[in-house]
Design an enzyme around this catalytic site. Structure first.
Site, PDB file in Angstrom:
ATOM      1  N   HIS A  47      -3.388  -4.033 -23.482  1.00  0.00           N
ATOM      2  CA  HIS A  47      -3.542  -5.149 -24.441  1.00  0.00           C
ATOM      3  C   HIS A  47      -2.328  -6.060 -24.399  1.00  0.00           C
ATOM      4  CE1 HIS A  47      -4.289  -7.119 -28.385  1.00  0.00           C
ATOM      5  NE2 HIS A  47      -5.541  -6.771 -28.153  1.00  0.00           N
ATOM      6  N   PHE A  48      -2.075  -6.831 -23.571  1.00  0.00           N
ATOM      7  CA  PHE A  48      -2.727  -7.147 -22.314  1.00  0.00           C
ATOM      8  C   PHE A  48      -1.711  -6.922 -21.206  1.00  0.00           C
ATOM      9  CE2 PHE A  48      -4.578  -9.750 -25.669  1.00  0.00           C
ATOM     10  CZ  PHE A  48      -5.911  -9.435 -25.561  1.00  0.00           C
TER      11      PHE A  48
END
Length: 145
Positions: A47-48
């Site tokens: 994420h991410f």
């Protein structure tokens, strides 16, 4: 309050402890706590990968954990294996800025009211003095059947 004492007032354990330190706590009123956000958080690889951002739901969870500490301290009790402190609801949740590795979240939570065992709180998370998230939360302590 350091992490050793915090662990006495939270049922959570690694990797889900989202409060690192309590800066101040006034029983029946409010708590100010800290979550140090590091690149080592288990959620960042997904994420991410190329632009790590702390998931907003985990910011709200950090606020809820601060609320739990405030509530247990206010009640003069600690979590145990006979009850669970549940999230009962959230209102007016807003995410205003992304939270990244290296940020220090300041978690401010105040008790709005307690009615029939339901605790209602107002919380805001700040980074460098700017509000990054805010929420109204409800929690309840329930016996485990």
């Amino acid at each position: 309050m350091d992490i050793h004492e915090i662990l006495n007032y939270l049922p959570h354990r690694y990797p889900f402890v989202l409060v690192d330190r309590v800066l101040s706590l006034e029983l029946n009123k409010e708590i100010v706590a800290v979550k140090n956000v590091t690149i080592n958080e288990p959620f960042f690889p997904g994420h991410f990968p190329y632009h790590p951002v702390m998931p907003g739901v985990l910011i709200v969870e950090a606020l809820a954990q601060a609320a739990a500490i405030l509530s247990f301290k206010t009640m003069g009790t600690k979590p145990n294996d006979k009850s669970v402190y549940y999230f009962a609801g959230m209102d007016n949740v807003r995410f205003k800025k992304p939270v990244s590795p290296g940020d220090q979240l300041i978690l401010k939570v105040s008790i709005d009211r307690i009615l029939r065992g339901i605790w209602r709180y107002k919380g805001e998370a700040l980074v460098d003095g700017a509000v990054v998230a805010e929420a109204e939360m409800m929690c309840i302590l329930k016996a485990i059947d």
